[in-house]
Design an enzyme around this catalytic site. Sequence first.
Site, mmCIF file in Angstrom:
data_model
loop_
_atom_site.group_PDB
_atom_site.id
_atom_site.type_symbol
_atom_site.label_atom_id
_atom_site.label_comp_id
_atom_site.label_asym_id
_atom_site.label_seq_id
_atom_site.Cartn_x
_atom_site.Cartn_y
_atom_site.Cartn_z
ATOM 1 N N MET A 159 0.786 -1.229 0.000
ATOM 2 C CA MET A 159 0.000 0.000 0.000
ATOM 3 C C MET A 159 0.824 1.289 0.000
ATOM 4 O O MET A 159 0.299 2.352 0.280
ATOM 5 C CB MET A 159 -0.970 -0.006 1.198
ATOM 6 C CG MET A 159 -1.909 -1.202 1.215
ATOM 7 S SD MET A 159 -2.884 -1.387 -0.299
ATOM 8 C CE MET A 159 -4.076 -0.073 -0.064
ATOM 9 N N HIS A 184 -4.210 -5.433 -9.139
ATOM 10 C CA HIS A 184 -5.151 -4.385 -8.751
ATOM 11 C C HIS A 184 -6.568 -4.940 -8.875
ATOM 12 O O HIS A 184 -6.891 -5.582 -9.873
ATOM 13 C CB HIS A 184 -4.971 -3.164 -9.669
ATOM 14 C CG HIS A 184 -5.919 -2.060 -9.330
ATOM 15 N ND1 HIS A 184 -5.754 -1.247 -8.220
ATOM 16 C CD2 HIS A 184 -7.069 -1.657 -9.916
ATOM 17 C CE1 HIS A 184 -6.750 -0.394 -8.153
ATOM 18 N NE2 HIS A 184 -7.562 -0.617 -9.176
ATOM 19 N N ASP A 205 -1.379 2.583 -10.528
ATOM 20 C CA ASP A 205 -2.250 1.594 -11.176
ATOM 21 C C ASP A 205 -2.260 1.729 -12.701
ATOM 22 O O ASP A 205 -3.309 1.631 -13.344
ATOM 23 C CB ASP A 205 -3.685 1.669 -10.606
ATOM 24 C CG ASP A 205 -3.711 1.353 -9.128
ATOM 25 O OD1 ASP A 205 -2.892 0.527 -8.679
ATOM 26 O OD2 ASP A 205 -4.536 1.932 -8.397
#
Length: 218
Positions: A92, A111, A147
Amino acid sequence: MTRRRTAILISGRGSNMESLLRAAADPAFPAEIVGVVSNRPDAAGIGRARALGVRAEAIDHRAFAGRAGFEAALDARLRALGADLVCLAGFMRLLTAPFVEAWRDRILNIHPSLLPSFPGLDTHARAIAAGARFAGCTVHVVRPEMDSGPIIAQAAVPILPGDDEAALSARVLAAEHRLYPMAVALYASGSARVEGERIAYGRGVRFAEVASFGPMPG
Ligand code: GRF
């Protein structure tokens, strides 16, 4: 076959890490897991990795004044492990551009959405709120923008009436646990490789040719 020396980075429970460790327990799997590193000392995944006989340790990001110091320690640890590939599995912390570039094409991430839809956090709640009929997960090569990066593999699951975040995330997580080992096998073996910011696949890679439609009239 030389197995690609792979480290896994986690921050929490480590269920995706465990699916990779279990897959890599097979000597025919093209990646060998050389270690697990958590940025949080209290991550449940550390114990899970050790229980499976894999070296796991924490590098607490809070012990460093800034990201650069943390990433220098992480980089040193990965090099000491002899890692050549890094799998983010519920890790994270955002990694900065210099770190990502130093490991260019050698960091993968999973993801929990069908990227490029729903990058960032709370993907399941956002997909439900948007009325999407499919959700899923994506394994991609990491680029400095969050991402994003060449997509290696994806799995789609339906969003069913009455799904709440917990129900959808459980359905997606089950898909994650199957997808990540498959994608790592493709990438570590060279059957999937980066070419011009997309993934090119080698011969023998199989693609799903059947579309999913939903919902359908009863
Ligand atoms: C997974 O949903 C993963 O896709 C996301 O964070 C979650 C981590 O779960 N990045 P776990 O730690 O692998 O159980």
